[in-house]
Design a protein around this motif. Structure first.
Motif, PDB file in Angstrom:
ATOM      1  N   SER A 189       9.492   0.454   4.906  1.00  8.37           N
ATOM      2  CA  SER A 189       9.953   1.136   6.340  1.00  8.37           C
ATOM      3  C   SER A 189       8.520   0.978   6.871  1.00  8.37           C
ATOM      4  O   SER A 189       7.396   0.727   6.676  1.00  8.37           O
ATOM      5  N   SER A 190       8.723   1.174   8.365  1.00  9.79           N
ATOM      6  CA  SER A 190       7.587   1.204   9.349  1.00  9.79           C
ATOM      7  C   SER A 190       6.430   2.055   9.137  1.00  9.79           C
ATOM      8  O   SER A 190       5.246   1.989   9.214  1.00  9.79           O
ATOM      9  N   THR A 191       6.956   3.353   8.516  1.00 16.40           N
ATOM     10  CA  THR A 191       5.865   4.303   8.123  1.00 16.40           C
ATOM     11  C   THR A 191       5.078   3.954   6.932  1.00 16.40           C
ATOM     12  O   THR A 191       3.883   4.294   6.964  1.00 16.40           O
ATOM     13  N   PHE A 192       5.681   3.179   6.109  1.00 17.00           N
ATOM     14  CA  PHE A 192       5.075   2.831   4.682  1.00 17.00           C
ATOM     15  C   PHE A 192       4.034   1.715   5.393  1.00 17.00           C
ATOM     16  O   PHE A 192       2.813   1.571   4.731  1.00 17.00           O
ATOM     17  N   SER A 193       4.398   0.487   6.165  1.00 14.31           N
ATOM     18  CA  SER A 193       3.462  -0.258   6.625  1.00 14.31           C
ATOM     19  C   SER A 193       2.553   0.364   7.278  1.00 14.31           C
ATOM     20  O   SER A 193       1.419  -0.320   7.168  1.00 14.31           O
ATOM     21  N   LYS A 194       2.728   1.284   8.180  1.00 15.36           N
ATOM     22  CA  LYS A 194       1.402   1.795   8.738  1.00 15.36           C
ATOM     23  C   LYS A 194       0.615   2.666   7.847  1.00 15.36           C
ATOM     24  O   LYS A 194      -0.826   2.649   8.240  1.00 15.36           O
ATOM     25  N   ALA A 195       1.108   2.892   6.886  1.00 21.92           N
ATOM     26  CA  ALA A 195       0.147   3.668   5.902  1.00 21.92           C
ATOM     27  C   ALA A 195      -0.572   2.697   5.435  1.00 21.92           C
ATOM     28  O   ALA A 195      -1.974   2.810   4.953  1.00 21.92           O
ATOM     29  N   SER A 196      -0.075   1.745   4.946  1.00 22.24           N
ATOM     30  CA  SER A 196      -0.915   0.366   4.362  1.00 22.24           C
ATOM     31  C   SER A 196      -2.065   0.203   5.364  1.00 22.24           C
ATOM     32  O   SER A 196      -3.022  -0.392   4.960  1.00 22.24           O
ATOM     33  N   LEU A 197      -1.636  -0.072   6.589  1.00 22.67           N
ATOM     34  CA  LEU A 197      -2.632  -0.638   7.775  1.00 22.67           C
ATOM     35  C   LEU A 197      -3.717   0.579   7.807  1.00 22.67           C
ATOM     36  O   LEU A 197      -4.812   0.208   7.838  1.00 22.67           O
ATOM     37  N   ASN A 198      -3.253   1.775   7.784  1.00 26.43           N
ATOM     38  CA  ASN A 198      -4.234   3.062   8.082  1.00 26.43           C
ATOM     39  C   ASN A 198      -5.386   3.279   6.755  1.00 26.43           C
ATOM     40  O   ASN A 198      -6.326   3.460   7.011  1.00 26.43           O
ATOM     41  N   ILE A 199      -4.666   2.632   5.578  1.00 26.73           N
ATOM     42  CA  ILE A 199      -5.666   2.500   4.572  1.00 26.73           C
ATOM     43  C   ILE A 199      -6.781   1.625   4.791  1.00 26.73           C
ATOM     44  O   ILE A 199      -8.152   1.702   4.650  1.00 26.73           O
ATOM     45  N   ALA A 200      -6.438   0.188   5.269  1.00 24.34           N
ATOM     46  CA  ALA A 200      -7.257  -0.856   5.580  1.00 24.34           C
ATOM     47  C   ALA A 200      -8.295  -0.203   6.847  1.00 24.34           C
ATOM     48  O   ALA A 200      -9.479  -0.557   6.853  1.00 24.34           O
ATOM     49  N   ARG A 201      -7.917   0.525   7.682  1.00 24.86           N
ATOM     50  CA  ARG A 201      -8.486   0.918   8.696  1.00 24.86           C
ATOM     51  C   ARG A 201      -9.631   2.077   8.288  1.00 24.86           C
ATOM     52  O   ARG A 201     -10.525   2.356   9.101  1.00 24.86           O
ATOM     53  N   MET A 202      -9.153   2.780   7.415  1.00 25.03           N
ATOM     54  CA  MET A 202     -10.053   4.013   6.962  1.00 25.03           C
ATOM     55  C   MET A 202     -11.055   3.349   6.307  1.00 25.03           C
ATOM     56  O   MET A 202     -12.317   4.017   6.142  1.00 25.03           O
ATOM     57  N   VAL A 203     -11.090   2.477   5.319  1.00 19.25           N
ATOM     58  CA  VAL A 203     -11.981   1.662   4.788  1.00 19.25           C
ATOM     59  C   VAL A 203     -13.429   1.709   5.261  1.00 19.25           C
ATOM     60  O   VAL A 203     -14.379   2.110   4.202  1.00 19.25           O
TER      61      VAL A 203
END
Length: 585
Positions: free
Chosen positions: A531-545
């Protein structure tokens, strides 16, 4: 190895799902005894980094109960939607409004409108004649890519001369260059034109800072330091409030300020619940060697799942995140190698009976992990009709096996090759455990095929984990207090490439992080099994790093501390020195 303990882990009956699981909370069990931790000599001790503000109790939470009422806020949303329908008819204006809404972190209120505009834009790509407007072409490209559209990078070929270089006349188009640099962050592997665009725009923008006025210089500096696609919008939103708003941006800013207060209040309530759960769990008093940072752990959940409607999921996700840190401390700072082997075997088999033979502190940890996993599984089953218990246990087993591999490496004093280290480090990063929990907590796209896919480290997870692992290694390498037991890819690289400097290793790691981002960008394009929500969560982990691993000379995390304070303790205000993107907003 058999060590006696006074805590029973025998499963209790009566739990409706999963069958034969213990329904007791951890705290009552922990109260029954005062365990004596084993005095066996540790195989290694690694000083862990902590947030400078220490345990959460030093930062009391004051809940803001003055947030605007829901009815009044909904009316403001509808008012702006009416403005959008009138003002957004022009394609470039509609794109600019989407950009502003996303930068101010209120896009979830307008997703239907955003989808509609971007769908039209994608269908009209071949008929749009704005090839000479770099700002518009780059903005359209970025917004469509962010939405999952596979737009060709060939749209930028028109800005090159006959020799294949970007035209010289673009050097004076600051807004166009900023837009181009932002667009280049969404490149995928093999897109040389975007790599060139990123380098070209970066160099010109960096050199332009000396002769730009203050407003433009702030715009450029913020984009170079925090490109939108690779930054948390909640962290950068404050830079996009204009102290002299005009037209529709005035209405949008007022809406964003109100929403910020509403979301801040919601996060404060969530933190209170997390702190109560953490206190009741009892691990902070029973496992004193482990980190006690529930606020920091909650930050991962808050960053991953940004939609206010996902409050329950954020709270539940914080629980496994906390256990990743606790188990990491067991492996890194407390356990003997023999104990770690036994602990990993118990997790592999998820064997409650065998856990009786663990040292007290490991038994306590396993008890907590077992209860948390069962409770989350039960909630997911009740809400979505799907039992994730087996998948969650397998994820924990993979994590502990990876931790054990590292423990054996560094106990023996022998470093692995860089390739071996990174392959294992992707697993030991904990990203897989987090994203598996997110997948089931969201309950979107649940199927046997996707369950098997999520369990086998698909590229959307491995690329995210690569970014975290390499960023973590860069942060550790800069920290002179690290004793080396954790190891790092930098260390492996320097050993394998004799004569190389730390700067050489740093450049290699930065290049690898960039490549991992390209793969992550690719995985987020449609079609995508998740889902787009899951994809965004993956991106947000990378952004949080970068926030989590960018240590300063005092071994603090200043960016993370600033972010936490602004989100939890500060009111929204417009500061003149933070004004940016005037031309866009």
């Amino acid at each position: 190895m058999a060590l006696s303990c006074g805590v029973s882990l025998t499963a209790a009956s009566g739990w409706p799902f999963p069958q034969n699981r213990n329904t007791e909370r951890v705290k009552p069990i922990l109260k029954e005894f005062k365990p004596t931790l084993p005095s066996t000599k540790k195989w290694s001790v690694s000083q862990k980094q902590t947030l400078a503000f220490g345990p959460t109790k030093q930062y009391p939470i004051t809940i803001n109960n003055d947030a605007s009422d829901s009815a009044g806020f909904a009316e403001k949303v509808q008012t702006f939607k009416h403005i959008w329908r009138k003002e957004g008819e022009e394609p470039i204006q509609g794109l600019a409004m989407i950009d502003a809404i996303q930068r101010l972190c209120i896009d979830y209120h307008f997703q239907e409108e955003i989808d509609s505009i971007l769908t039209r834009q994608s269908m009209l790509l071949s008929t749009i004649h704005s090839d000479n407007n770099l700002y518009e072409v780059a903005l359209r490209f970025r917004l469509l890519r962010q939405q999952g559209y596979h737009v060709s990078a060939g749209v930028f070929d028109n800005f090159k001369d006959n020799e294949g270089r970007f035209k010289q006349k673009l050097s004076g188009d600051i807004m166009g260059l900023v837009s181009l640099y932002e667009a280049s962050q969404l490149s995928i592997r093999g897109e040389d034109v975007l790599d060139e665009a990123g380098d070209y725009s970066y160099q010109l923008l960096r050199s332009s800072l000396t002769h730009l006025d203050n407003n433009q210089a702030r715009l450029v500096r913020n984009s170079l330091d925090h490109p939108h696609h690779k930054s948390l919008a909640s962290f950068t939103a404050k830079y996009y409030f204009n102290d002299e708003p005009k037209g529709w941006i005035s209405e949008l800013q007022e809406l964003a300020k109100t929403e910020c207060e509403r979301v801040q209040s919601q996060h404060q309530h969530e933190i209170v619940e997390i702190l109560k759960w953490w206190k009741d769990l009892g691990l902070s008093t029973e496992l004193r060697f482990a980190r006690d940072q529930p606020l920091k752990w909650y930050m991962w959940s808050m960053a991953c799942l940004t939609d206010p409607s996902l409050s329950e999921q954020r709270i539940e996700l914080t629980k496994p995140v906390s256990m990743i840190y606790i188990i990491d401390d067991i492996f890194d700072v407390h356990g003997t190698l023999d104990e770690l082997v036994c602990f990993t075997e118990v997790i592999n088999r998820w064997d409650i009976a065998a856990a009786e033979q663990l040292p007290d502190y490991m038994k306590i940890c396993f008890k907590a992990l077992n209860n948390i996993t069962d409770e989350i599984s039960y909630k997911i089953y009740n809400k979505h009709g799907w039992n994730p218990d087996d998948s969650l246990r397998k994820a924990w087993a993979s994590l502990c096996r990876a931790f054990l591999v590292e423990a054996r490496w560094f106990a023996s004093g022998k470093l692995p090759s860089g390739e071996e280290y990174l392959k294992n480090g992707i697993v030991s990063s904990g990203v897989h455990v987090v994203l598996v929990h997110i997948f089931f907590l969201l309950g979107q796209g649940l199927s046997k095929e996707n369950e098997e896919l999520i369990s086998n480290f698909p590229p959307i997870i491995s690329s995210t984990a690569t970014i975290l692992r390499l960023w973590d290694d860069l942060g550790s390498a800069k920290d002179e207090n690290q004793d080396g037991h954790d190891g790092s890819y930098v260390e492996c690289y320097l050993r394998e490439n004799e004569g190389s400097s730390f700067e050489d290793a740093r450049k290699q790691v930065v290049h690898m992080i960039s490549d991992a981002w390209k793969q992550l960008n690719q995985e987020c394009l449609s079609p995508n099994p998740f889902s787009s929500t899951f994809s965004k969560a993956s991106l947000n982990i990378a952004r949080m790093v970068p926030l989590m691993y960018d240590y300063d000379v005092n071994h603090r995390l200043p960016s993370l501390e600033e972010h936490m304070k602004s989100l939890f303790y500060e009111n929204v205000s417009v500061k003149k020195e933070e004004k940016a993107h005037d031309s866009i907003l």
